[in-house]
Enzyme design. Structure first.
Site, PDB file in Angstrom:
ATOM      1  N   SER A 140     -32.575  23.877  17.041  1.00  8.64           N
ATOM      2  CA  SER A 140     -32.945  23.008  18.164  1.00  8.64           C
ATOM      3  C   SER A 140     -31.860  22.987  19.239  1.00  8.64           C
ATOM      4  CB  SER A 140     -33.165  21.569  17.687  1.00  8.64           C
ATOM      5  OG  SER A 140     -34.219  21.506  16.762  1.00  8.64           O
ATOM      6  N   PHE A 178     -28.066  11.433  17.381  1.00  5.49           N
ATOM      7  CA  PHE A 178     -27.423  11.407  16.067  1.00  5.49           C
ATOM      8  C   PHE A 178     -25.901  11.418  16.162  1.00  5.49           C
ATOM      9  CE2 PHE A 178     -31.540  13.760  15.106  1.00  5.49           C
ATOM     10  CZ  PHE A 178     -32.253  12.576  15.023  1.00  5.49           C
ATOM     11  N   ASP A 202     -41.786  13.014  20.017  1.00  4.98           N
ATOM     12  CA  ASP A 202     -41.056  12.578  18.812  1.00  4.98           C
ATOM     13  C   ASP A 202     -40.690  11.092  18.836  1.00  4.98           C
ATOM     14  OD1 ASP A 202     -41.170  14.835  17.305  1.00  4.98           O
ATOM     15  OD2 ASP A 202     -39.261  15.643  18.004  1.00  4.98           O
ATOM     16  N   HIS A 251     -31.549  16.878  23.389  1.00  5.67           N
ATOM     17  CA  HIS A 251     -32.723  16.023  23.196  1.00  5.67           C
ATOM     18  C   HIS A 251     -32.495  14.620  23.763  1.00  5.67           C
ATOM     19  CE1 HIS A 251     -33.519  19.391  20.672  1.00  5.67           C
ATOM     20  NE2 HIS A 251     -34.772  19.013  20.527  1.00  5.67           N
ATOM     21  N   LEU A 260     -10.657   3.870   8.097  1.00  8.96           N
ATOM     22  CA  LEU A 260     -10.698   4.493   6.765  1.00  8.96           C
ATOM     23  C   LEU A 260     -11.889   5.429   6.609  1.00  8.96           C
ATOM     24  CD1 LEU A 260      -9.646   1.302   4.789  1.00  8.96           C
ATOM     25  CD2 LEU A 260      -8.272   3.363   5.145  1.00  8.96           C
ATOM     26  N   GLU A 313     -23.336  14.047   9.956  1.00  8.25           N
ATOM     27  CA  GLU A 313     -22.740  14.141  11.289  1.00  8.25           C
ATOM     28  C   GLU A 313     -21.286  13.675  11.302  1.00  8.25           C
ATOM     29  OE1 GLU A 313     -25.752  12.889  10.659  1.00  8.25           O
ATOM     30  OE2 GLU A 313     -27.069  14.312  11.661  1.00  8.25           O
ATOM     31  N   SER A 339       0.837  -1.212   0.000  1.00  7.37           N
ATOM     32  CA  SER A 339       0.000   0.000   0.000  1.00  7.37           C
ATOM     33  C   SER A 339       0.864   1.252   0.000  1.00  7.37           C
ATOM     34  CB  SER A 339      -0.897   0.013   1.244  1.00  7.37           C
ATOM     35  OG  SER A 339      -1.698  -1.137   1.288  1.00  7.37           O
ATOM     36  N   GLN A 385     -35.586   9.720  18.226  1.00  7.09           N
ATOM     37  CA  GLN A 385     -34.967  11.038  18.477  1.00  7.09           C
ATOM     38  C   GLN A 385     -34.358  11.137  19.883  1.00  7.09           C
ATOM     39  OE1 GLN A 385     -35.487  13.141  15.563  1.00  7.09           O
ATOM     40  NE2 GLN A 385     -36.149  11.072  15.023  1.00  7.09           N
ATOM     41  N   HIS A 413      -3.015   3.032   6.971  1.00  9.56           N
ATOM     42  CA  HIS A 413      -2.194   1.813   7.019  1.00  9.56           C
ATOM     43  C   HIS A 413      -0.906   1.976   6.213  1.00  9.56           C
ATOM     44  CE1 HIS A 413      -5.065   1.481   3.715  1.00  9.56           C
ATOM     45  NE2 HIS A 413      -4.214   0.701   3.098  1.00  9.56           N
TER      46      HIS A 413
END
Ligand SMILES: Cc1ncc(C[n+]2csc(CCOP(=O)(O)OP(=O)(O)O)c2C)c(N)n1
Length: 621
Positions: free
Chosen positions: A347, A393, A425, A417, A125, A368, A40, A429, A77
């Site tokens: 929020s 999340f 919700d 939350h 990766l 995210e 590699s 959530q 790597h």
């Protein structure tokens, strides 16, 4: 002909010699270690030689120079190649490469910032380009002309996080960012899907709005030209799609399957590889000149202390909202504070910071992993990034959080939350495993304020703390518990109710702390005294106060948390005091919750004052 503009006029023969040196050093070090990924390294050696010895401007004796061009080895790597390049550039003695992968050396199997020339840890990766975005944004913020180069594998480019980065880098018009994909057509256990279909690669990256250049990754002149074009391209990032062969230069391994992650065995095998590679060296070593960066600009303004909060005792404020308000005050006090969002800023209330400091606020949209990766990149350059989204999340970016912990990043995460108290919700959530997830990572401070004043001070402490911090905030409005000048510490707690007659200590934080206080009052009416502790810092934990409280209350403790039972407050308290003979009982969410009103859900899942009262009576009877 090599170009003469952006890139230096290093003779091609010198670059080819240096590429051979990098291959030789990669083979030698992995053979000595008895493990690693020499093939590699070999596919990318020409790319790295051209970058380090002709294109990039950096000071090998000062890897932290603010204007150094940055290089991220996303295909971590291939670390021996990275180490060889820095050694060959003069950063350290090439003999040290022979201690690769040993306990005595920081030249580990995959790069980490233990090495001063590594900005972010790689090896999982699909994370380097995200960090590269942070590095490129930092250059923009600091008005530095440094460029950021990120080397990825073609197998690696299956990762969705790369395409999150590709989309956002284009949106941000990061023309100071250049990705290189080492298209050697092999992965670990199989050829890649696209193999050497270079036009397919070009079509994908072009469709994402990048300046996509297909190039022969073993042709140093072609590589120089491509990097030159990249440097001249304005308004969009560039990707070099470099067609290469895995194991290039070693006849029995070149472009062959089954050579991934195998060091050449000492003796005949390694000797043959080294003999073939050595045949490409110039008869006498050429002079190597590295292009130095511009001198640093003036240092940014120093931070001031953050302004105190101004809440009234009668206020009712959600901790997420208090977080947003403090972030603005932090922005005013400290120019290094930046914030990142994934389309929930109204929020988490980071929108307030975004409006006030648009240059220091980065909307990464619903991506995210990229948000965290870019935050890690910014943190590696001395910024103090606050990354905020729903706690639920953050789970999908957990591998990025794990790698950020390995980097010992100065990143501040906020998860809002949390728990069943978000209400209608429903469970998708609700952050119900975030404490477990964050507390599992060494070096992460895990904070859980219950009121706006505590949120203010913990957020301010987080900014000053060197290292990763997680701040857990809630959705519902909660009363004010503390005076504006109350003192908090990372690792502290507060005993909110106590008397000489306390029968048991209830430990809680967040919405359940208010349920515990209600339970305290209800039990008092029935003639039962309990102690209540606000455990606003879960990691580190205030063992001394917990133990003293337990000792004063028959060694009996009850934890109550709006979190699943594993890895939350209950487990943290148990781990802190269990060995001292304290009995810790847990109240937590033990099933997948339903939608409903917050109060209904707290009661339904056994966390309301009524349940605490019942449980306390049972435990003390
Ligand atoms: C997220 C992640 N999944 C799997 C691995 C294990 N792994 C290490 S290298 C590799 C193959 C990488 O192929 P490629 O990106 O083409 O790099 P090459 O070595 O061929 O240059 C795999 C699957 C990893 N390190 N990270």
């Amino acid at each position: 002909m090599p170009p003469t503009g952006l890139t230096a006029g290093t003779p091609l023969a010198t670059l080819n010699h240096l590429a051979a040196r990098l291959r030789i050093l990669s083979v030698r070090s992995t053979t000595e270690a008895g493990s690693g990924h020499p093939t590699s390294c070999c596919s990318a050696a020409d790319i790295v030689a051209v970058l380090f010895f002709s294109v990039m401007r950096f000071n090998p004796k000062n890897p932290k120079h603010p204007n150094n061009d940055r290089f991220v080895l996303s295909k971590g790597h291939a670390a021996p190649l990275l180490y060889a390049a820095w050694a060959e550039a003069g950063a350290f003695n090439p003999d040290d490469l022979l201690r690769l992968r040993t306990l005595e050396s920081d030249l580990e199997g995959h790069p980490t910032p233990r090495l001063n020339f590594v900005d972010v840890a790689t090896g999982s990766l699909g994370q380097g380009l995200n960090a590269g975005i942070g590095l490129a944004l930092n250059a923009r913020l600091d008005q530095s002309n440094y460029r950021t180069y990120v080397l990825m594998g073609d197998g690696e480019s299956m990762e969705g996080s790369i395409w999150e980065a590709a989309e956002i880098a284009r949106h941000l018009k990061l023309d100071n960012l250049c990705a290189i994909v080492d298209v050697n057509r092999q992965g670990q256990s199989d050829p890649t899907i696209l193999q050497h279909d270079m036009e397919a690669y070009r079509a994908r990256w072009s469709a994402f709005g990048w300046n996509a250049l297909v190039v022969d990754g073993h042709d140093t002149a072609a590589l120089l030209n491509a990097f030159e074009q990249a440097g001249q391209t304005k308004g969009k990032p560039t990707v070099l799609l470099a067609r290469t062969l895995k194991g290039k230069g070693i006849s029995f391994a070149e472009d062959k399957p089954d050579w991934h992650g195998k060091a050449f065995k000492k003796g005949e095998e390694a000797d043959k590889a080294l003999a073939e590679l050595s045949a490409r060296l110039l008869p006498s070593p050429p002079k190597v000149e590295i292009r130095l960066p511009d001198p640093p600009a003036k240092a940014p303004a120093a931070a001031r202390p953050v302004a105190p909060p101004e809440y009234q005792p009668s206020d009712s404020v959600a901790t997420r909202e208090a977080f947003g308000a403090t972030l603005v005050k932090l922005g005013e006090a400290n120019p290094k504070v930046v914030a990142l969002d994934a389309d929930v800023k109204n929020s988490t209330f980071t929108d307030k910071f975004g409006k006030k400091f648009p240059d220091r606020f980065f909307e990464t949209f619903i991506a995210e992993q990229n948000m965290i990766g870019a935050g890690v990149g910014l943190a590696s350059q001395g910024k103090i990034p606050f990354v905020a989204t729903f706690a639920a999340f953050l789970t999908r970016a957990y591998d990025f959080i794990r790698m950020a912990a390995i980097s010992k990043t100065n990143l501040k995460l906020m998860g809002s939350h949390v728990g069943v108290s978000i209400g209608e919700d429903g469970p998708s959530q609700m952050g119900l495993e975030d404490l477990a997830m964050m507390a599992a990572q060494p070096g992460v401070a895990v904070l859980y304020p219950s009121d706006a004043v505590c949120t203010h001070w913990l957020t301010a402490l987080a900014a000053d703390h060197q290292g990763m911090v997680y701040i857990r905030t809630g959705r519902p409005k909660t009363p004010i518990l503390y005076k504006n000048d109350e003192q908090f510490t990372i690792g502290g707690s507060k005993v909110l109710r106590e008397s000489a007659k306390d029968k048991l200590t209830v430990v809680a934080a967040g919405v359940t702390l208010f349920e515990a206080l209600k339970a305290h009052d209800e039990l008092a009416k029935q003639g039962i005294a309990i102690r209540v502790v606000d455990l606003y810092s879960i990691v580190p934990i205030d063992r001394a106060t917990l133990l003293a409280s337990a000792r004063a209350t028959n060694n009996l403790m009850l934890t109550v948390e709006d979190h699943y039972a594993h890895g939350g407050i209950g487990d943290a308290v148990t781990a802190a005091v269990n060995a001292d003979g304290v009995k810790v009982h847990k109240m937590a969410v033990t099933e997948i919750p339903h939608s409903g009103k917050p109060d209904q859900l707290l009661d339904r899942y056994g966390l309301s004052a009524r349940h605490i009262v019942e449980k306390v009576k049972k435990l003390i009877s």
